[in-house]
Design an enzyme around this catalytic site. Sequence first.
Site, PDB file in Angstrom:
ATOM      1  N   ARG A 106      49.119 -33.990 102.606  1.00 40.25           N
ATOM      2  CA  ARG A 106      50.205 -34.776 102.994  1.00 40.25           C
ATOM      3  C   ARG A 106      50.211 -36.001 103.583  1.00 40.25           C
ATOM      4  NH1 ARG A 106      52.145 -29.276 103.597  1.00 40.25           N
ATOM      5  NH2 ARG A 106      53.267 -28.526 101.631  1.00 40.25           N
ATOM      6  N   LYS A 128      53.203 -50.693  99.502  1.00 38.13           N
ATOM      7  CA  LYS A 128      53.285 -49.956  98.091  1.00 38.13           C
ATOM      8  C   LYS A 128      51.968 -49.465  97.607  1.00 38.13           C
ATOM      9  CE  LYS A 128      57.330 -52.455  95.832  1.00 38.13           C
ATOM     10  NZ  LYS A 128      57.910 -53.352  94.858  1.00 38.13           N
ATOM     11  N   GLU A 170      50.081 -64.972  93.307  1.00 35.99           N
ATOM     12  CA  GLU A 170      50.999 -64.314  94.198  1.00 35.99           C
ATOM     13  C   GLU A 170      51.118 -65.280  95.352  1.00 35.99           C
ATOM     14  OE1 GLU A 170      52.559 -61.449  93.492  1.00 35.99           O
ATOM     15  OE2 GLU A 170      51.102 -60.076  92.456  1.00 35.99           O
ATOM     16  N   LYS A 210      55.178 -62.453 103.046  1.00 37.80           N
ATOM     17  CA  LYS A 210      55.451 -61.024 102.506  1.00 37.80           C
ATOM     18  C   LYS A 210      55.766 -60.062 103.662  1.00 37.80           C
ATOM     19  CE  LYS A 210      53.863 -57.216 100.194  1.00 37.80           C
ATOM     20  NZ  LYS A 210      52.929 -56.606  99.048  1.00 37.80           N
ATOM     21  N   GLU A 220      62.402 -51.433  99.707  1.00 37.16           N
ATOM     22  CA  GLU A 220      62.871 -52.186  98.598  1.00 37.16           C
ATOM     23  C   GLU A 220      64.159 -51.542  98.236  1.00 37.16           C
ATOM     24  OE1 GLU A 220      60.069 -53.707  95.688  1.00 37.16           O
ATOM     25  OE2 GLU A 220      61.842 -53.068  93.931  1.00 37.16           O
ATOM     26  N   ARG A 224      63.550 -56.794  99.600  1.00 32.60           N
ATOM     27  CA  ARG A 224      62.491 -56.660  99.021  1.00 32.60           C
ATOM     28  C   ARG A 224      62.220 -57.142  97.665  1.00 32.60           C
ATOM     29  NH1 ARG A 224      57.104 -52.720 100.903  1.00 32.60           N
ATOM     30  NH2 ARG A 224      55.792 -53.673  99.609  1.00 32.60           N
ATOM     31  N   ASN A 228      59.131 -59.406  94.079  1.00 27.47           N
ATOM     32  CA  ASN A 228      59.041 -59.020  92.799  1.00 27.47           C
ATOM     33  C   ASN A 228      59.234 -60.102  91.778  1.00 27.47           C
ATOM     34  OD1 ASN A 228      59.386 -56.407  90.392  1.00 27.47           O
ATOM     35  ND2 ASN A 228      58.208 -55.974  92.284  1.00 27.47           N
ATOM     36  N   HIS A 231      57.588 -60.780  88.367  1.00 26.71           N
ATOM     37  CA  HIS A 231      57.137 -59.296  87.971  1.00 26.71           C
ATOM     38  C   HIS A 231      57.993 -58.635  86.704  1.00 26.71           C
ATOM     39  CE1 HIS A 231      54.651 -60.159  91.401  1.00 26.71           C
ATOM     40  NE2 HIS A 231      54.045 -59.049  91.330  1.00 26.71           N
ATOM     41  N   HIS A 235      55.098 -58.028  84.649  1.00 28.68           N
ATOM     42  CA  HIS A 235      54.765 -56.472  84.260  1.00 28.68           C
ATOM     43  C   HIS A 235      54.856 -56.111  82.895  1.00 28.68           C
ATOM     44  CE1 HIS A 235      54.675 -54.635  88.709  1.00 28.68           C
ATOM     45  NE2 HIS A 235      53.691 -55.164  88.370  1.00 28.68           N
ATOM     46  N   HIS A 250      46.641 -59.319  86.490  1.00 22.92           N
ATOM     47  CA  HIS A 250      47.876 -59.077  87.115  1.00 22.92           C
ATOM     48  C   HIS A 250      48.436 -60.461  87.426  1.00 22.92           C
ATOM     49  CE1 HIS A 250      51.265 -57.505  89.358  1.00 22.92           C
ATOM     50  NE2 HIS A 250      50.898 -58.272  90.315  1.00 22.92           N
TER      51      HIS A 250
HETATM   52  N1  LIG Z   1      50.702 -52.787  96.395  1.00 25.23           N
HETATM   53  C1  LIG Z   1      51.172 -54.015  96.236  1.00 25.23           C
HETATM   54  O1  LIG Z   1      51.873 -54.648  97.029  1.00 25.23           O
HETATM   55  C2  LIG Z   1      50.382 -55.057  95.143  1.00 25.23           C
HETATM   56  C3  LIG Z   1      50.664 -56.578  95.077  1.00 25.23           C
HETATM   57  C4  LIG Z   1      50.092 -56.920  94.261  1.00 25.23           C
HETATM   58  C5  LIG Z   1      49.347 -56.565  93.197  1.00 25.23           C
HETATM   59  N2  LIG Z   1      49.136 -55.116  93.288  1.00 25.23           N
HETATM   60  C6  LIG Z   1      48.219 -54.599  92.231  1.00 25.23           C
HETATM   61  O2  LIG Z   1      47.026 -55.052  92.498  1.00 25.23           O
HETATM   62  C7  LIG Z   1      46.140 -54.888  91.103  1.00 25.23           C
HETATM   63  C8  LIG Z   1      45.490 -56.277  91.037  1.00 25.23           C
HETATM   64  O3  LIG Z   1      44.620 -56.501  92.251  1.00 25.23           O
HETATM   65  P1  LIG Z   1      43.477 -57.623  92.096  1.00 25.23           P
HETATM   66  O4  LIG Z   1      43.777 -58.818  91.144  1.00 25.23           O
HETATM   67  O5  LIG Z   1      42.589 -57.388  93.326  1.00 25.23           O
HETATM   68  O6  LIG Z   1      42.529 -56.740  91.030  1.00 25.23           O
HETATM   69  P2  LIG Z   1      41.214 -55.509  90.988  1.00 25.23           P
HETATM   70  O7  LIG Z   1      41.214 -54.679  92.095  1.00 25.23           O
HETATM   71  O8  LIG Z   1      41.030 -55.380  89.685  1.00 25.23           O
HETATM   72  O9  LIG Z   1      40.192 -56.513  91.257  1.00 25.23           O
HETATM   73  C9  LIG Z   1      39.709 -57.780  90.417  1.00 25.23           C
HETATM   74  C10 LIG Z   1      38.040 -57.589  90.226  1.00 25.23           C
HETATM   75  O10 LIG Z   1      37.553 -58.157  91.176  1.00 25.23           O
HETATM   76  C11 LIG Z   1      36.360 -57.380  91.500  1.00 25.23           C
HETATM   77  N3  LIG Z   1      36.160 -57.513  92.770  1.00 25.23           N
HETATM   78  C12 LIG Z   1      36.638 -57.195  93.897  1.00 25.23           C
HETATM   79  N4  LIG Z   1      36.251 -57.713  95.146  1.00 25.23           N
HETATM   80  C13 LIG Z   1      35.146 -58.620  94.651  1.00 25.23           C
HETATM   81  C14 LIG Z   1      34.431 -59.485  95.319  1.00 25.23           C
HETATM   82  N5  LIG Z   1      34.421 -59.642  96.516  1.00 25.23           N
HETATM   83  N6  LIG Z   1      33.488 -60.102  94.787  1.00 25.23           N
HETATM   84  C15 LIG Z   1      33.507 -59.998  93.320  1.00 25.23           C
HETATM   85  N7  LIG Z   1      34.348 -58.978  92.528  1.00 25.23           N
HETATM   86  C16 LIG Z   1      35.202 -58.459  93.258  1.00 25.23           C
HETATM   87  C17 LIG Z   1      36.830 -56.015  91.213  1.00 25.23           C
HETATM   88  O11 LIG Z   1      35.955 -55.078  90.866  1.00 25.23           O
HETATM   89  C18 LIG Z   1      37.681 -56.437  89.815  1.00 25.23           C
HETATM   90  O12 LIG Z   1      36.993 -56.502  88.554  1.00 25.23           O
HETATM   91  C19 LIG Z   1      47.073 -54.791  90.079  1.00 25.23           C
HETATM   92  O13 LIG Z   1      46.961 -53.479  89.712  1.00 25.23           O
HETATM   93  C20 LIG Z   1      48.620 -54.937  90.739  1.00 25.23           C
HETATM   94  O14 LIG Z   1      49.580 -54.066  90.160  1.00 25.23           O
HETATM   95  C21 LIG Z   1      49.795 -54.362  94.403  1.00 25.23           C
HETATM   96  O1  LIG Z   2      55.297 -55.795  97.625  1.00 22.53           O
HETATM   97  C1  LIG Z   2      56.028 -56.036  96.813  1.00 22.53           C
HETATM   98  O2  LIG Z   2      57.299 -55.403  97.025  1.00 22.53           O
HETATM   99  C2  LIG Z   2      55.844 -56.562  95.660  1.00 22.53           C
HETATM  100  O3  LIG Z   2      56.520 -56.379  94.656  1.00 22.53           O
HETATM  101  C3  LIG Z   2      54.639 -57.050  95.424  1.00 22.53           C
HETATM  102  C4  LIG Z   2      54.148 -57.293  93.949  1.00 22.53           C
HETATM  103  O4  LIG Z   2      53.198 -58.459  93.909  1.00 22.53           O
HETATM  104  C5  LIG Z   2      53.080 -56.179  93.707  1.00 22.53           C
HETATM  105  O5  LIG Z   2      52.646 -56.380  92.228  1.00 22.53           O
HETATM  106  C6  LIG Z   2      53.843 -54.933  93.562  1.00 22.53           C
HETATM  107  O6  LIG Z   2      52.887 -53.730  93.280  1.00 22.53           O
HETATM  108  C7  LIG Z   2      54.854 -54.599  92.607  1.00 22.53           C
HETATM  109  O7  LIG Z   2      55.585 -53.626  92.718  1.00 22.53           O
HETATM  110  P1  LIG Z   2      56.564 -52.785  91.493  1.00 22.53           P
HETATM  111  O8  LIG Z   2      57.381 -52.241  92.380  1.00 22.53           O
HETATM  112  O9  LIG Z   2      57.147 -53.860  90.627  1.00 22.53           O
HETATM  113  O10 LIG Z   2      55.743 -51.709  90.762  1.00 22.53           O
HETATM  114 ZN   LIG Z   3      52.268 -58.379  92.067  1.00 21.99          ZN
END
Ligand SMILES: NC(=O)c1ccc[n+]([C@@H]2O[C@H](COP(=O)([O-])OP(=O)(O)OC[C@H]3O[C@@H](n4cnc5c(N)ncnc54)[C@H](O)[C@@H]3O)[C@@H](O)[C@H]2O)c1
Ligand SMILES: O=C(O)C(=O)C[C@@H](O)[C@H](O)[C@H](O)COP(=O)(O)O
Ligand SMILES: [Zn+2]
Length: 343
Positions: A106, A128, A170, A210, A220, A224, A228, A231, A235, A250
């Site tokens: 949990r 998120k 982003e 952000k 959200e 918030r 998006n 997206h 997405h 992404h």
């Molecule tokens: N939670 C949120 O608010 C939020 C916001 C935006 C995006 N996201 C999510 O994040 C993901 C995309 O993230 P990303 O672009 O970091 O992708 P990722 O985690 O796949 O990383 C991109 C690539 O870079 C490599 N890598 C990581 N660090 C490195 C480094 N220092 N040097 C060399 N290579 C390295 C990874 O192994 C991968 O191949 C998506 O799934 C998206 O939905 C979430």
């Molecule tokens: O932090 C947020 O809120 C965002 O929407 C940031 C986005 O860049 C990110 O890709 C997020 O993971 C999208 O969320 P989702 O709720 O559309 O799945």
């Molecule tokens: Zn995003």
Amino acid sequence: MNNIIFTRDIRADLQLKLADFGIADIFVLVDNNSRNFCQRSFEDFGIPEEHIITIPEGEHHKSLESVAEIWQVLSDQGARRNAVLVNVGGGVITDLGGFAASCFKRGIHCVNIPTTLLAQIDASVGGKTGFDFNGLKNEIGSFAIPDWVLIDNHFLATLPERQIMSGFAEMLKHALLADEEHVAEAMQVDFAGVAEEDFLKLIRKSVAVKAAIVQSDPREKGLRKALNFGHTVGHAIESVAIRRGLDIFHGDAVAYGMIAELFLSVQKLGFDEKHFEAVRKFIREKYPVYHPVAEADELYELMLHDKKNEQAGVNFTLIHKPGEFDIDNYCSRDEIFEALKQI
Ligand SMILES: NC(=O)c1ccc[n+]([C@@H]2O[C@H](COP(=O)([O-])OP(=O)(O)OC[C@H]3O[C@@H](n4cnc5c(N)ncnc54)[C@H](O)[C@@H]3O)[C@@H](O)[C@H]2O)c1
Ligand SMILES: O=C(O)C(=O)C[C@@H](O)[C@H](O)[C@H](O)COP(=O)(O)O
Ligand SMILES: [Zn+2]
């Protein structure tokens, strides 16, 4: 923002923060690349090899199977509720690890060490977490704020250029949500300097956009939805790319999505057409050429699953002008099909 540390000495800051957790067991989640390139942030900390969880890199592994693998290791190794999971990697790692930590027993502690530009300015902050499911982006997830986020842009030195551009999409989104000046500054960024000390200021500025939005609406319910922007379409494109194994990241998908959604902003909210053209030109020059990944119908069907939808139809965040946005704009199928043609 007070759980986010911007640093140029990740080892020292991580050591300091982990000391806060006292006798708790430490686990580290990495992918193959972050393990190879970023291990210096935790090597020599005496973390047993069995506590380092490595998953293959890439969006394809942002899956239930990966989450189960993390839980399996935590459980097999007897992790207690006071354990800490340190996520070292890009957004895939911080999303997966954040989710796994939020549910295991949990909820155990969680520290994010983002190592991509995208994770440093966006994914690692705001709480998120989750994974892709049933062909849909982030279909399962939780809101779970990490105990600490430690951001050191030295890591970006090894990041491939295409990944830098993915993260930059982003940053551009945050600039469009902030103000005109932020957009102008973003469009002149020197990408060669992303790992330099000066660039940390731009990262901090992007995170601040952000963080302010998240703070006012952490779950959200309303505002918030602005984060998006890009997206709804993005997405849908990314989901098709995952299904078909296409090489679209992404941030690429969000960049394409921002073109379509800025076009809708021109049509519906009077966003300046010249400004739209300038942003579209910038994206077309800096990102891989967009080849329609699917019929508009397939993309539209995916948009019907968007989490912002609260009634029938597809819900968009649109922009009047940089810094002035409007959430909850339901657009018609025809309007969306027209917008998709603009990418
Ligand atoms: N939670 C949120 O608010 C939020 C916001 C935006 C995006 N996201 C999510 O994040 C993901 C995309 O993230 P990303 O672009 O970091 O992708 P990722 O985690 O796949 O990383 C991109 C690539 O870079 C490599 N890598 C990581 N660090 C490195 C480094 N220092 N040097 C060399 N290579 C390295 C990874 O192994 C991968 O191949 C998506 O799934 C998206 O939905 C979430
Ligand atoms: O932090 C947020 O809120 C965002 O929407 C940031 C986005 O860049 C990110 O890709 C997020 O993971 C999208 O969320 P989702 O709720 O559309 O799945
Ligand atoms: Zn995003």
